[in-house]
Scaffold this active site. Structure first.
Site, PDB file in Angstrom:
ATOM      1  CE  LYS A 185      42.750  35.935  36.884  1.00 41.76           C
ATOM      2  NZ  LYS A 185      43.818  35.224  36.589  1.00 41.76           N
ATOM      3  CB  SER A 204      44.414  32.541  39.303  1.00 41.59           C
ATOM      4  OG  SER A 204      44.951  33.270  38.171  1.00 41.59           O
ATOM      5  CB  SER A 224      46.471  31.957  36.276  1.00 36.26           C
ATOM      6  OG  SER A 224      47.162  31.656  37.335  1.00 36.26           O
TER       7      SER A 224
END
Length: 478
Positions: free
Chosen positions: A91, A166, A190
């Site tokens: 990520k 996220s 997340s």
């Protein structure tokens, strides 16, 4: 024997792919080429990747194949790294050497990272091949992965909807078969939120178990790294790579994941520390998932009772103070502040105006909250609830940004507080687990009439990561 024809590689489990790479049935270069081709074909629609590092991936795959040939020639195949040749993605909050880390923010200068961050370095040591960086919200702050850097990350089950946040880009990539599994990081939900939205197994390990998952500037110690995967066994394999051997169970996670746990006392709760400030409704689809999960757990021999959990109503303010403290200290040139999203800009301003005394008071309260909540949870072996209170939300639903989905009244567009309220109503059972430092897992158990995945969250005691993976394995449908 698995079918290794190129069109089937994305359908292999991560464990099957790992075994094929280790045995030499499949080369690292073949695997990288297949998944890079899948990304090229699908990512324009999906928005899972913000950067694809194809050239570096092929170079790294060739080096992996040379290592494999050398070790086989020398009769030392056992020296292969655990995840030899496995394609993966990080990520865009994680530094990968030579690739810009945007943190999802147009307000930052996007310079290539000089070296790998701890998480990337740890997994590269285990043999993975990084294919690129995946979409995140700005500074990882939100439960959706939309920003001003690149197109939003969309849900593979419905492209008009969000993949969560996220770790939304990573979850979308795994669910769409663009990578076999991926590491996420979780500071307030997340990993579990996008896992729930995309129909994946998403494990948030307990505090301190995964050293490479720690985040600098995380005074409340909320953030930890963990796996996003399509099966419990795949998540267990990634845990074997993330957790130091001396902290792992005997034999490792994968070797034990298929073993059925002893009958458990499970407390079922819809109580949330956000309910006092943001009263929320649980959608019927979330209740359907909870009922399905409860039914499956009872069938596998566990006993379920209602758990009434009392949370201190000061929690929302204290958590928000701790969660947003870091964005106040982020180095952003004054002339670039206007490039921040409305939510980031609002919470950054508030964080800068907040005194150190207030932050310390919030941190002190959260430690007491942790003690009180863990004490209540300890009456049961695990606590069960839906992962999310609502179905995956339409793109633009949180921000009022004019994408598809339910539009906001024009006076709400860009309203940071309405955005935050909607997030807390969407995922009301996530952040308190981070505050408590406990492990928790999202397990897909239900599909709505519209084809959207819905999951359950199971919160365990400290050190129960293997147990949570075993529960997920037991609930998987053949």
């Amino acid at each position: 024997m698995v079918d290794l024809s190129s069109q089937d590689l994305s359908r292999l489990t991560a464990v099957e792919l790992r075994d094929a790479l280790a045995s030499g049935e499949l080369s690292a270069r073949e695997a990288a080429s297949h998944f890079l081709s899948a990304i090229e074909t699908r990512n324009r629609q999906l928005g899972a990747f913000v950067a694809v590092t194809a050239e570096q991936a092929v170079t790294d795959a060739k080096a992996a194949d040379k290592l494999h040939a050398k070790l086989i020639r020398e009769g030392r195949p056992e020296k292969l790294p655990l995840l030899h040749g496995m394609p993966i993605a990080f990520k865009d909050l994680t530094d990968v050497a030579g690739v810009p880390t945007t943190h999802g923010s147009a307000a930052l200068e996007h310079k290539p990272a000089p070296e790998d961050g701890a998480l990337a370095a740890a997994l590269k040591d285990q043999g993975v091949i990084s294919l690129g960086k995946t979409q995140v919200p700005e500074f990882g702050l939100t439960a959706y992965s939309e920003n001003r850097v690149a197109p939003p990350s969309r849900n593979p089950h419905s492209l008009a909807r969000s993949s969560g946040g996220s770790s939304g880009g990573s979850a979308a990539a795994v669910a769409a078969g663009l990578v076999p599994f991926a590491p996420g990081t979780d500071g307030g939900g997340s990993i579990r939120i996008p896992a729930g939205a995309c129909g994946l197994v998403g494990l948030k390990p307990g505090r301190g178990l995964v050293p490479s998952g720690a985040s600098a500037g995380d005074a409340a110690k909320l953030v930890v790294a963990g796996p996003l995967a399509r099966t419990a066994a795949d998540a267990a394999l990634l845990m074997d790579a993330l957790v130091p051997q001396h902290q792992a169970p005997d034999g490792g996670y994968l070797a034990n994941v298929g073993r059925a746990p002893e009958p458990l006392r499970i407390g079922v709760s819809l109580d949330s520390p956000w309910a006092g400030v943001y009263p929320f409704e649980v959608e019927p689809e979330a209740m359907d998932a909870l009922e399905r999960g409860a039914e499956l757990l009872e069938k596998t021999g566990h006993s379920l009772t209602e758990a009434e959990i009392r949370y201190d109503n000061r929690y929302p303010e204290a958590f928000t103070t701790a969660w947003t403290a870091g964005v106040g200290s982020a180095r952003i040139a004054p002339q670039r502040e206007a490039l921040l999203t409305p939510l980031t800009r609002t919470f950054r301003r508030r964080a800068q105006q907040r005194s150190a005394v207030k932050v310390n008071e919030a941190l002190g309260f959260l430690r007491q909250f942790e003690h009180d909540t863990v004490t209540q949870y300890s009456e049961w072996d695990v606590i069960l609830m839906p992962t999310l209170a609502q179905t995956p939300r339409p793109i633009g639903w949180f921000t009022g940004g004019g994408h598809s989905g339910e539009p906001w009244p024009s006076e709400w567009a860009g309203d940071a507080d309405e955005d935050y309220k909607r997030q807390c109503e969407y995922a009301p059972w996530s952040s308190m687990v981070n505050v408590c430092g406990l492990p928790a897992i999202s397990i897909p158990v239900h599909t709505t009439a519209a084809g959207l995945p819905m999951g359950i969250q199971v919160i365990g005691r400290m050190g129960s990561e293997l147990l949570l993976l075993q529960l997920a394995a037991a609930l998987e449908t053949p």
